[in-house]
Design an enzyme around this catalytic site. Structure first.
Site, PDB file in Angstrom:
ATOM      1  N   TRP A  28       0.921  -1.169  -0.065  1.00 24.50           N
ATOM      2  CA  TRP A  28       0.100  -0.090  -0.116  1.00 24.50           C
ATOM      3  C   TRP A  28       0.785   1.146  -0.071  1.00 24.50           C
ATOM      4  O   TRP A  28       0.327   2.324   0.030  1.00 24.50           O
ATOM      5  CB  TRP A  28      -1.124   0.007   1.251  1.00 24.50           C
ATOM      6  CG  TRP A  28      -0.301  -0.330   2.359  1.00 24.50           C
ATOM      7  CD1 TRP A  28       0.516   0.531   3.140  1.00 24.50           C
ATOM      8  CD2 TRP A  28      -0.283  -1.659   3.141  1.00 24.50           C
ATOM      9  NE1 TRP A  28       1.000  -0.355   4.279  1.00 24.50           N
ATOM     10  CE2 TRP A  28       0.501  -1.430   4.353  1.00 24.50           C
ATOM     11  CE3 TRP A  28      -0.995  -2.983   2.808  1.00 24.50           C
ATOM     12  CZ2 TRP A  28       0.569  -2.709   5.048  1.00 24.50           C
ATOM     13  CZ3 TRP A  28      -0.620  -4.137   3.803  1.00 24.50           C
ATOM     14  CH2 TRP A  28      -0.034  -3.861   4.818  1.00 24.50           C
ATOM     15  N   GLU A  41      -5.175   1.454   6.698  1.00 26.81           N
ATOM     16  CA  GLU A  41      -4.833   1.835   7.866  1.00 26.81           C
ATOM     17  C   GLU A  41      -5.893   1.017   8.963  1.00 26.81           C
ATOM     18  O   GLU A  41      -5.374   0.842   9.894  1.00 26.81           O
ATOM     19  CB  GLU A  41      -5.214   3.244   7.961  1.00 26.81           C
ATOM     20  CG  GLU A  41      -4.111   4.137   7.158  1.00 26.81           C
ATOM     21  CD  GLU A  41      -2.764   3.854   7.645  1.00 26.81           C
ATOM     22  OE1 GLU A  41      -2.834   3.639   8.868  1.00 26.81           O
ATOM     23  OE2 GLU A  41      -1.669   4.218   7.137  1.00 26.81           O
ATOM     24  N   GLN A  46      -3.650  -2.312  15.468  1.00 20.89           N
ATOM     25  CA  GLN A  46      -3.221  -3.165  16.265  1.00 20.89           C
ATOM     26  C   GLN A  46      -3.095  -4.452  15.407  1.00 20.89           C
ATOM     27  O   GLN A  46      -3.148  -5.510  16.167  1.00 20.89           O
ATOM     28  CB  GLN A  46      -4.542  -3.292  17.204  1.00 20.89           C
ATOM     29  CG  GLN A  46      -4.364  -2.276  18.104  1.00 20.89           C
ATOM     30  CD  GLN A  46      -6.021  -1.539  18.289  1.00 20.89           C
ATOM     31  OE1 GLN A  46      -6.499  -1.702  17.477  1.00 20.89           O
ATOM     32  NE2 GLN A  46      -6.206  -1.169  19.373  1.00 20.89           N
ATOM     33  N   TYR A 124      -5.337  10.049  13.535  1.00 25.37           N
ATOM     34  CA  TYR A 124      -4.019   9.473  12.763  1.00 25.37           C
ATOM     35  C   TYR A 124      -4.597   8.888  11.651  1.00 25.37           C
ATOM     36  O   TYR A 124      -3.764   9.280  10.549  1.00 25.37           O
ATOM     37  CB  TYR A 124      -3.519   8.016  13.786  1.00 25.37           C
ATOM     38  CG  TYR A 124      -2.730   7.217  12.816  1.00 25.37           C
ATOM     39  CD1 TYR A 124      -1.432   7.613  12.410  1.00 25.37           C
ATOM     40  CD2 TYR A 124      -3.283   5.993  12.225  1.00 25.37           C
ATOM     41  CE1 TYR A 124      -0.708   6.775  11.381  1.00 25.37           C
ATOM     42  CE2 TYR A 124      -2.618   5.146  11.215  1.00 25.37           C
ATOM     43  CZ  TYR A 124      -1.338   5.572  10.973  1.00 25.37           C
ATOM     44  OH  TYR A 124      -0.704   4.939   9.879  1.00 25.37           O
ATOM     45  N   ASP A 142       1.532   7.936  15.095  1.00 22.86           N
ATOM     46  CA  ASP A 142       1.311   6.722  15.523  1.00 22.86           C
ATOM     47  C   ASP A 142       2.184   6.139  16.415  1.00 22.86           C
ATOM     48  O   ASP A 142       3.331   6.917  16.892  1.00 22.86           O
ATOM     49  CB  ASP A 142       1.197   5.716  14.278  1.00 22.86           C
ATOM     50  CG  ASP A 142       2.488   5.183  13.615  1.00 22.86           C
ATOM     51  OD1 ASP A 142       3.408   6.076  13.878  1.00 22.86           O
ATOM     52  OD2 ASP A 142       2.741   4.362  12.819  1.00 22.86           O
ATOM     53  N   CYS A 203      20.843   2.313  16.390  1.00 21.73           N
ATOM     54  CA  CYS A 203      21.477   3.500  16.539  1.00 21.73           C
ATOM     55  C   CYS A 203      22.683   3.746  15.942  1.00 21.73           C
ATOM     56  O   CYS A 203      23.298   4.970  15.453  1.00 21.73           O
ATOM     57  CB  CYS A 203      21.697   3.898  18.186  1.00 21.73           C
ATOM     58  SG  CYS A 203      20.107   3.554  19.192  1.00 21.73           S
ATOM     59  N   CYS A 212      20.562  12.851  18.678  1.00 19.28           N
ATOM     60  CA  CYS A 212      19.553  12.356  19.635  1.00 19.28           C
ATOM     61  C   CYS A 212      19.608  12.407  21.152  1.00 19.28           C
ATOM     62  O   CYS A 212      20.824  11.980  21.505  1.00 19.28           O
ATOM     63  CB  CYS A 212      19.556  10.873  19.118  1.00 19.28           C
ATOM     64  SG  CYS A 212      18.174   9.763  19.932  1.00 19.28           S
TER      65      CYS A 212
HETATM   66  S1  SF4 Z   1      16.545   8.410  16.773  1.00 17.10           S
HETATM   67 FE1  SF4 Z   1      18.046   8.089  18.608  1.00 17.10          FE
HETATM   68  S2  SF4 Z   1      17.223   6.201  19.542  1.00 17.10           S
HETATM   69 FE2  SF4 Z   1      16.451   6.325  17.533  1.00 17.10          FE
HETATM   70  S3  SF4 Z   1      17.840   5.037  16.273  1.00 17.10           S
HETATM   71 FE3  SF4 Z   1      18.324   7.184  16.128  1.00 17.10          FE
HETATM   72  S4  SF4 Z   1      19.965   7.293  17.719  1.00 17.10           S
HETATM   73 FE4  SF4 Z   1      18.775   5.541  18.094  1.00 17.10          FE
END
Ligand code: SF4
Length: 352
Positions: A28, A41, A46, A124, A142, A203, A212
């Site tokens: 989709w 959607e 869920q 949403y 979401d 990360c 972040c």
């Molecule tokens: S936004 Fe932050 S927590 Fe999410 S993957 Fe990137 S570094 Fe990691």
């Protein structure tokens, strides 16, 4: 909170990631037909994408337009929905298809407020339809968006509380690339699903790592925060599959309870687990049958719903010596037609 520079950076980096590194493919995606977007959607609420995909394809195949869906019989739609759970979604799906057919001549409304006014459509879904179909500037929020933004901006307000929801919804709207709403919304949801995942987020390969907050403050594993624990109630369902050589006895669930509009066998609900002897007593007290037939336990099953644990024991009664002409009530259905009726998962597995 984030500086304007960091906000701008987030949006442009996310769009770059989407253009060059987003390989998540779903049938989709890039869809512009509001009916198909809405359908996907509703099915995906869920429900995991892999589980929802075959349902989406079946619906699109059998009901290619919203008018086709509106013209369908209720039972056909419940049957097609069988196994997806949360049957209020299915009821709303039908109600909305019929509203669109009657009030909008079968054409999906084109502005956000009209979309939001349809049955079963919240902020949403309205934002998803408005942005994906018409590129209108509404940010989707979401579970993926809550997670990405709570981590990136270091928001430690519970995301199931009003304040947390408000803060993240307003940040999502600020970060939205207004002229590229469809691409941006797709990007942030895919990013949450594939990089900033609930467990083991990637990360080390994340383009936002440097700025972040959760990464720099080592709070990735605790964000986003949820305050409420869901209380799960146990219910004990004693199903009795009553059958003759040619028919089953079934009834429609009509009460305002789980699985309304689906069918079931004879059911006796108790407040604790009971054994065969106790069930026999309950059955004789109800005087359902003129005589006592042998009762056999077929199997026991548990089904976990969001707020309830259904502990089912499934019994069988075979009635061989019955006058076939006495079976013409609505409850006795020929065995060869049982597949036409929608049942909760535990029972559909018995009849399949
Ligand atoms: S936004 Fe932050 S927590 Fe999410 S993957 Fe990137 S570094 Fe990691």
């Amino acid at each position: 909170m984030l500086s304007n520079q960091l906000k701008k950076q987030f949006t442009s980096k996310l769009l770059d990631w989407h253009a060059n590194e987003n390989f998540r493919s779903l049938p989709w995606k890039e869809e512009k037909d509001p009916y198909k977007i809405w359908l996907s959607e509703v099915i995906l609420q869920q429900t995991r994408a892999e589980q929802g995909l075959p349902y989406y394809l079946k619906f699109i195949n059998q009901y290619p337009t919203v008018t086709d869906l509106a013209n369908a019989k209720d039972n056909e739609i419940f049957k097609l929905w069988e196994g997806l759970g949360y049957y209020s979604r299915c009821r709303n799906l039908l109600a909305t298809a019929r509203i669109i057919k009657e009030q909008y001549k079968g054409i999906f409304p084109k502005n956000y407020e009209d979309i939001l006014n349809l049955k079963g459509i919240g902020n949403y879904t309205a934002a998803a339809i408005a942005s994906f179909a018409y590129n209108l500037p509404y940010a989707v929020v979401d579970g993926n968006v809550y997670r990405v933004l709570a981590r990136y901006a270091g928001i430690d307000l519970p995301i199931d509380g009003n304040e947390g929801k408000k803060v993240i919804a307003s940040l999502a709207q600020e970060l939205l690339a207004a002229n590229k709403a469809a691409a941006y919304n797709q990007a942030i949801m895919d990013f949450g699903a594939s990089i900033c995942k609930p467990k083991n987020p990637l990360c080390l390969e994340c383009p936002f790592q440097r700025n972040c907050k959760a990464y720099s403050e080592d709070t990735v594993s605790i964000l986003p925060i949820k305050s409420k624990k869901i209380k799960v109630k146990s219910r004990y369902f004693n199903y009795i599959v009553v059958e003759t050589p040619t028919h089953y006895w079934i009834e429609k669930r009509t009460a305002a309870d789980i699985w309304r509009d689906l069918h079931q066998t004879l059911l006796i609900e108790t407040d604790k687990k009971i054994n065969l002897q106790q069930l026999k007593k309950l059955l004789s007290g109800k005087n359902i049958f003129k005589k006592a037939y042998p009762l056999v336990l077929l199997q026991s099953k548990e089904q976990k719903l969001s707020h309830q644990l259904i502990i089912s024991s499934i019994y069988n009664i075979k009635i061989n010596n019955i006058n076939e002409s006495s079976l013409n009530t609505d409850n006795w259905v020929p065995k060869k037609e049982i597949f036409k009726y929608a049942f909760p998962k535990t029972l559909s597995e018995i009849f399949s």
